[in-house]
Design an enzyme around this catalytic site. Structure first.
Site, PDB file in Angstrom:
ATOM      1  N   SER A 108       0.825  -1.213   0.000  1.00 57.14           N
ATOM      2  CA  SER A 108       0.000   0.000   0.000  1.00 57.14           C
ATOM      3  C   SER A 108       0.853   1.253   0.000  1.00 57.14           C
ATOM      4  CB  SER A 108      -0.884  -0.007   1.256  1.00 57.14           C
ATOM      5  OG  SER A 108      -1.436   1.269   1.478  1.00 57.14           O
ATOM      6  N   TYR A 131      -2.270   5.974  -4.847  1.00 56.67           N
ATOM      7  CA  TYR A 131      -3.378   6.859  -5.189  1.00 56.67           C
ATOM      8  C   TYR A 131      -2.811   7.980  -6.048  1.00 56.67           C
ATOM      9  CZ  TYR A 131      -5.825   4.531  -1.352  1.00 56.67           C
ATOM     10  OH  TYR A 131      -6.402   3.596  -0.528  1.00 56.67           O
ATOM     11  N   THR A 157      -5.390   3.012  -7.376  1.00 56.30           N
ATOM     12  CA  THR A 157      -6.716   2.848  -6.754  1.00 56.30           C
ATOM     13  C   THR A 157      -7.552   4.080  -7.054  1.00 56.30           C
ATOM     14  OG1 THR A 157      -5.769   1.464  -5.025  1.00 56.30           O
ATOM     15  CG2 THR A 157      -7.906   2.472  -4.566  1.00 56.30           C
ATOM     16  N   LYS A 231      -7.622  -0.257  -9.813  1.00 55.29           N
ATOM     17  CA  LYS A 231      -8.316  -0.943  -8.718  1.00 55.29           C
ATOM     18  C   LYS A 231      -9.514  -0.114  -8.257  1.00 55.29           C
ATOM     19  CE  LYS A 231      -7.453  -2.788  -4.054  1.00 55.29           C
ATOM     20  NZ  LYS A 231      -8.006  -1.838  -3.102  1.00 55.29           N
ATOM     21  N   HIS A 255     -13.187  -1.786  -2.371  1.00 54.57           N
ATOM     22  CA  HIS A 255     -12.287  -1.421  -1.270  1.00 54.57           C
ATOM     23  C   HIS A 255     -12.698  -2.150   0.010  1.00 54.57           C
ATOM     24  CE1 HIS A 255      -9.289   2.065  -1.074  1.00 54.57           C
ATOM     25  NE2 HIS A 255      -9.171   1.554   0.132  1.00 54.57           N
TER      26      HIS A 255
END
Ligand SMILES: Cc1cc2nc3c(=O)[nH]c(=O)nc-3n(C[C@H](O)[C@H](O)[C@H](O)COP(=O)(O)O)c2cc1C
Length: 362
Positions: A108, A131, A157, A231, A255
């Protein structure tokens, strides 16, 4: 490690017991009334297997090739923030565990440990999730940082332009402890929010200008040193736009029910996305996968692989690297058992006609 639980359900139960209430709310809870969190699970149970017996299972395998990786099984550890909250060994333990199980992991952007340390702990950590970071230049700088560290692909994402409203965290008073931070974003400029003027919307007016749109995604796919996997896609039209933008893969995901409560479950959204993408790029799925049979269900509906979030959290909270490794082993063993009982020797045998389900393809 005889004290480790014997089943995946027991891991989930033990994790909810060992975590403090606020950490449990962060990792195990969902957004709003947790409708989507629950729907992810119960919709998976609506996919029923049609077993075919007396098939030749010799040479059976769960292996696959996916986005440049040879994988021993299709169960990938999902990107999950701040894993040192679950266990002091954090993301490094997860990387070591997935590697021990010949598996793969996505780190992440909000990981609590440096990417170099995590990769050094386990080369199965092959994907970096990010992100949009405020503007094109900074987002591309992060992509290059990940490429230089040795990641093989990036997950962008797209389903969380703002945080979901997470009632459980609010009620439990969760806030990241002092010293915990997204260390891999250090040195990158923070997105610059506009000043808030009286009477304006705190969300649209302050942050909309730092959020990406489809032309930004297309630009990133073109400029990125690594393939981009999108995603958080839940509709056929967004999946098609992703393919047109140049994505190397699509992850059908809500999510884990942590952002838009009321969103469609991942498994219900999957067949429509698979039909729309029509083989142009691999489609993956996450949300509610808790057992090997759930992996089978997702593959039957067209996913090439699945990601698992909470099960990794359960393993890490209960037993550190050993716990994660054991959880993955249980998931993989259960998948193999399901395949054998259903009459499928390979992942390619897990076709749509092996299940019935109520979800249309569009
Ligand atoms: C505590 C927690 C943190 C997460 N952090 C991230 C993240 O940083 N980036 C991201 O793309 N997804 C994040 N996710 C979502 C997961 O990648 C994944 O989509 C989800 O957990 C799948 O559902 P499952 O937990 O039911 O398996 C997070 C999920 C959880 C539970």
């Amino acid at each position: 490690m005889s004290e480790l639980p014997g089943t995946l359900a027991e891991y989930a139960q033990r994790a909810s017991e060992v975590l403090s209430p606020d950490t449990a709310a962060y990792f195990l809870g969902g957004a709003g009334a947790e409708v989507t969190l629950a729907q992810n699970r119960c919709d998976l149970d609506r996919v029923s297997i049609l077993p075919q017996h007396l098939r030749d299972l010799r040479g059976g395998t769960t292996s696959l090739d996916l986005i440049g990786q040879r994988m021993a099984h299709p169960i990938i550890a999902a990107p999950m923030a701040f894993q040192t909250l679950l266990h002091p060994d954090g993301e490094c333990a997860t990387a070591a565990a997935v590697t021990a199980q010949q598996g793969h992991m996505a780190l992440s952007a909000q990981a609590s440990q440096p990417m170099a340390d995590v990769i050094a702990s386990g080369p199965g950590c092959v994907w970096f999730q990010m992100y949009w970071h405020g503007n094109r230049e900074t987002t591309l700088a992060l992509a290059h940082r990940a490429a230089a560290a040795g990641f093989k692909a990036l997950i962008l994402t797209v389903d969380a332009p703002v945080n979901g409203v997470r009632d459980g965290e609010i009620a439990a008073g969760f806030s990241p402890p002092e010293g915990l931070g997204a260390v891999n974003l250090n040195g990158l400029p923070h997105p610059q929010f506009a000043p808030l003027h009286e009477g304006e919307s705190a969300i649209f007016d302050r942050i909309a200008h730092v959020l990406p749109r489809w032309d930004d995604v297309a630009w990133l796919c073109d400029q990125s040193p690594l393939p981009i996997i999108l995603k958080g896609i839940l509709t056929p039209s967004d999946a098609l736009r992703g393919v047109e933008a140049g994505a190397a893969g699509i992850i059908v995901s809500n999510h884990g029910g942590r952002v838009l409560d009321g969103a469609v479950s991942s498994i219900a959204a999957l067949p429509g996305v698979v039909a729309a993408v029509d083989g142009a790029v691999p489609v993956l799925m996450d949300g509610g996968i808790r057992r090997g049979v759930d992996v089978f269900r997702a593959l039957a509906l067209g996913a090439q692989a699945v990601l698992v979030g909470r099960p990794i959290a359960h393993g890490l909270a209960v037993g550190g690297a050993h716990g994660v490794s054991h959880v993955l082993r249980l998931l993989r063993d259960e998948l193999e058992i399901t395949m054998a009982l259903a009459g499928c020797a390979t992942l390619a045998d897990i076709t749509a006609d092996r299940v019935t389900h109520p979800f249309g393809a569009a």
